[in-house]
Design a protein around this motif. Structure first.
Motif, PDB file in Angstrom:
ATOM      1  N   UNK A 276     -30.394  27.802  24.903  1.00  0.00           N
ATOM      2  CA  UNK A 276     -31.804  28.207  24.923  1.00  0.00           C
ATOM      3  C   UNK A 276     -32.665  27.224  24.130  1.00  0.00           C
ATOM      4  N   UNK A 277     -32.171  26.787  22.954  1.00  0.00           N
ATOM      5  CA  UNK A 277     -32.915  25.807  22.147  1.00  0.00           C
ATOM      6  C   UNK A 277     -33.086  24.511  22.931  1.00  0.00           C
ATOM      7  N   UNK A 278     -32.041  24.137  23.690  1.00  0.00           N
ATOM      8  CA  UNK A 278     -32.101  22.923  24.518  1.00  0.00           C
ATOM      9  C   UNK A 278     -32.878  23.140  25.817  1.00  0.00           C
ATOM     10  N   UNK A 279     -33.379  24.376  26.041  1.00  0.00           N
ATOM     11  CA  UNK A 279     -34.174  24.727  27.228  1.00  0.00           C
ATOM     12  C   UNK A 279     -33.399  24.449  28.515  1.00  0.00           C
ATOM     13  N   UNK A 280     -32.133  24.852  28.542  1.00  0.00           N
ATOM     14  CA  UNK A 280     -31.276  24.566  29.691  1.00  0.00           C
ATOM     15  C   UNK A 280     -30.655  25.817  30.298  1.00  0.00           C
ATOM     16  N   UNK A 281     -31.296  26.974  30.084  1.00  0.00           N
ATOM     17  CA  UNK A 281     -30.757  28.218  30.649  1.00  0.00           C
ATOM     18  C   UNK A 281     -30.671  28.159  32.175  1.00  0.00           C
ATOM     19  N   UNK A 282     -31.558  27.389  32.812  1.00  0.00           N
ATOM     20  CA  UNK A 282     -31.545  27.297  34.276  1.00  0.00           C
ATOM     21  C   UNK A 282     -30.489  26.317  34.791  1.00  0.00           C
ATOM     22  N   UNK A 283     -29.971  25.494  33.889  1.00  0.00           N
ATOM     23  CA  UNK A 283     -29.039  24.440  34.283  1.00  0.00           C
ATOM     24  C   UNK A 283     -27.593  24.833  33.989  1.00  0.00           C
ATOM     25  N   UNK A 284     -27.375  25.516  32.843  1.00  0.00           N
ATOM     26  CA  UNK A 284     -26.024  25.819  32.357  1.00  0.00           C
ATOM     27  C   UNK A 284     -25.750  27.320  32.452  1.00  0.00           C
ATOM     28  N   UNK A 285     -24.593  27.655  32.986  1.00  0.00           N
ATOM     29  CA  UNK A 285     -24.154  29.060  33.038  1.00  0.00           C
ATOM     30  C   UNK A 285     -22.937  29.223  32.136  1.00  0.00           C
ATOM     31  N   UNK A 286     -22.954  30.230  31.268  1.00  0.00           N
ATOM     32  CA  UNK A 286     -21.758  30.547  30.480  1.00  0.00           C
ATOM     33  C   UNK A 286     -21.385  32.005  30.726  1.00  0.00           C
ATOM     34  N   UNK A 287     -20.082  32.243  30.742  1.00  0.00           N
ATOM     35  CA  UNK A 287     -19.649  33.622  30.956  1.00  0.00           C
ATOM     36  C   UNK A 287     -18.304  33.886  30.303  1.00  0.00           C
ATOM     37  N   UNK A 288     -18.058  35.175  30.034  1.00  0.00           N
ATOM     38  CA  UNK A 288     -16.781  35.579  29.443  1.00  0.00           C
ATOM     39  C   UNK A 288     -15.713  35.501  30.535  1.00  0.00           C
ATOM     40  N   UNK A 289     -14.762  34.613  30.306  1.00  0.00           N
ATOM     41  CA  UNK A 289     -13.718  34.395  31.305  1.00  0.00           C
ATOM     42  C   UNK A 289     -12.513  33.776  30.619  1.00  0.00           C
ATOM     43  N   UNK A 290     -11.351  34.342  30.855  1.00  0.00           N
ATOM     44  CA  UNK A 290     -10.106  33.747  30.366  1.00  0.00           C
ATOM     45  C   UNK A 290      -9.711  32.643  31.345  1.00  0.00           C
ATOM     46  N   UNK A 291      -9.680  31.413  30.854  1.00  0.00           N
ATOM     47  CA  UNK A 291      -9.336  30.267  31.707  1.00  0.00           C
ATOM     48  C   UNK A 291      -8.008  30.476  32.409  1.00  0.00           C
ATOM     49  N   UNK A 292      -7.041  31.084  31.712  1.00  0.00           N
ATOM     50  CA  UNK A 292      -5.705  31.258  32.275  1.00  0.00           C
ATOM     51  C   UNK A 292      -5.684  32.260  33.433  1.00  0.00           C
ATOM     52  N   UNK A 293      -6.765  33.012  33.601  1.00  0.00           N
ATOM     53  CA  UNK A 293      -6.871  33.959  34.715  1.00  0.00           C
ATOM     54  C   UNK A 293      -7.934  33.516  35.722  1.00  0.00           C
ATOM     55  N   UNK A 294      -8.395  32.292  35.583  1.00  0.00           N
ATOM     56  CA  UNK A 294      -9.472  31.798  36.456  1.00  0.00           C
ATOM     57  C   UNK A 294      -8.917  31.002  37.624  1.00  0.00           C
ATOM     58  N   UNK A 295      -9.747  30.822  38.644  1.00  0.00           N
ATOM     59  CA  UNK A 295      -9.415  29.987  39.799  1.00  0.00           C
ATOM     60  C   UNK A 295     -10.583  29.043  40.065  1.00  0.00           C
ATOM     61  N   UNK A 296     -10.270  27.942  40.709  1.00  0.00           N
ATOM     62  CA  UNK A 296     -11.295  26.943  40.999  1.00  0.00           C
ATOM     63  C   UNK A 296     -12.366  27.534  41.913  1.00  0.00           C
ATOM     64  N   UNK A 297     -13.628  27.379  41.483  1.00  0.00           N
ATOM     65  CA  UNK A 297     -14.766  27.902  42.254  1.00  0.00           C
ATOM     66  C   UNK A 297     -15.664  26.788  42.775  1.00  0.00           C
ATOM     67  N   UNK A 298     -15.657  25.639  42.098  1.00  0.00           N
ATOM     68  CA  UNK A 298     -16.611  24.581  42.389  1.00  0.00           C
ATOM     69  C   UNK A 298     -15.916  23.356  42.990  1.00  0.00           C
TER      70      UNK A 298
END
Length: 387
Positions: A276-298
């Motif tokens: 938010x301080x860097x004014x990048x809320x529209x550019x960067x998404x962060x979310x609660x996610x365990x990497x070990x339970x994630x799958x490629x989305x992008x």
């Protein structure tokens, strides 16, 4: 000081010299030369302002103003007490001295700093019967003293506060990565803002913000309020304003995605505040996610991350790295992933051979920046598909 032809030394971290040299060449530096943890170059006053404002892998930028040989402390003092200090320091300004000493003749950097301070104070007292004050916390003018055997170099620090202090980090976690190191890692990894970026253990968000700044071509010091050169006698405010406007007008569009995962809600809150301080809320998404339970989305995807270090955060190391390797292999096909670690033995548990290993330092920790290439089939098959 000849402002049309300045000799400039730019400090950086070990392993980032080549990246910094490329940055300086792109910004217009002349006679660029890589050194150990530094890059030397030449340019005018406008170029000095530009690299302070824009160079992503610079820690501090020095301008040498006096060089001489001294074989003992008395000669050192005598040379300095005759130097025209008022060319660089006004009576009503404060000053401080940083020192680096590599010499058998002069073994204590603190003592040599005091001798230099005495010489500056004595010079002004003799000439004006007044003296400038010392302020080690927030000086107007910062001098750098470097002694290599008998060779003494006095430089002006044009940056002031180290350039990793970008101005956007309000919160940090247990093991934050330095902004300059983060940007260097991203550039080594080939991030240029084309495609998508994932930091699967994003902590307070430094890699994410630096990735966004590269993608948008934002100047590294966009959020910084002051530089030491603004207190110099020859400061040209109009020139600096023009340089800032020119750099800001070079901002690019970015149509990819920059995403960060973390399992710690506190870290995610830190990351969101910094974003938010860097004014990048529209550019960067962060979310609660365990990497070990994630799958490629992008697609396509570059992954760069700074896993928890056992020195500062307790983790079950072998299990952690085995899970990292399993997640790479099973859930992230056709992905280029980079991670930085200080424990190469534990990293072997990833179970993949790194295609590149680069020695870097995270603070005082010696680390390796490791590249892993995940392919669905064989490399040969994959190259055929890509072509």
């Amino acid at each position: 000081m000849n402002t049309e032809h300045l000799k400039i030394q730019i400090k950086t971290f070990y392993g980032l010299e080549k990246i910094l040299a490329e940055e300086i060449k792109k910004l217009g530096g002349q006679n660029v030369e890589e050194k150990n943890r530094a890059v030397n170059c030449e340019g005018d006053l406008g170029f000095l302002y530009k690299i302070n404002y824009s160079a992503r892998t610079a820690l501090k930028i020095l301008v040498p103003v006096f060089e001489f040989k001294a074989f003992n402390e008395q000669k050192f003092y005598e040379k300095l007490v005759r130097f025209p200090w008022e060319d660089y320091l006004k009576l009503n300004q404060t000053f401080a001295i940083d020192a680096t000493v590599h010499s058998e003749r002069f073994t204590h950097s603190q003592f040599m700093t005091l001798k230099m301070k005495d010489a500056i104070v004595d010079y002004f007292n003799r000439k004006y019967r007044r003296r400038p004050d010392i302020d080690t916390r927030n000086p107007d003018i910062k001098f750098n003293l470097h002694i290599d055997r008998e060779l003494v170099t006095i430089s002006l620090d044009s940056s002031g506060e180290p350039l990793y202090k970008r101005g956007y980090r309000k919160q940090q976690g247990e093991a934050p990565i330095n902004e300059v190191l983060a940007s260097g890692m991203l550039q080594i990894a080939g991030w240029d803002g084309k495609g998508n970026f994932l930091d699967p253990m994003c902590g307070s968000g430094t890699l994410l913000i630096e990735a966004a700044m590269i993608a948008l071509n934002l100047p590294a010091q966009l959020f910084r309020k002051r530089f030491a050169f603004q207190n110099w006698n020859n400061y040209d405010a109009e020139l600096f304003a023009k340089i800032k406007d020119f750099r800001v007008n070079r901002i690019k569009e970015f149509d990819g995605k920059i995403i960060g995962y973390d399992i710690d809600p506190k870290m995610l809150a830190c990351a969101r505040e910094n974003i938010a301080v860097a004014e990048m809320e529209d550019i960067i998404e962060v979310r609660k996610q365990d990497f070990f339970e994630s799958k490629k989305e992008l697609f396509p995807l570059l992954m760069v991350f700074n896993p928890p270090y056992d020195e500062r955060i307790e983790i079950k190391y072998d299990d952690f790295y085995k899970k990292t390797g399993d997640t790479f292999k099973n859930n992230y096909p056709n992905t280029l992933a980079w991670l930085i670690t200080s424990d190469l033995e534990a990293a072997k548990k990833i179970g993949l051979r790194p295609s590149r290993k680069i020695k870097l330092f995270n603070g005082k920790l010696e680390t390796r920046f490791l590249q892993y290439e995940m392919y669905e089939g064989s490399k040969k098959q994959n190259k055929t598909i890509e072509n």
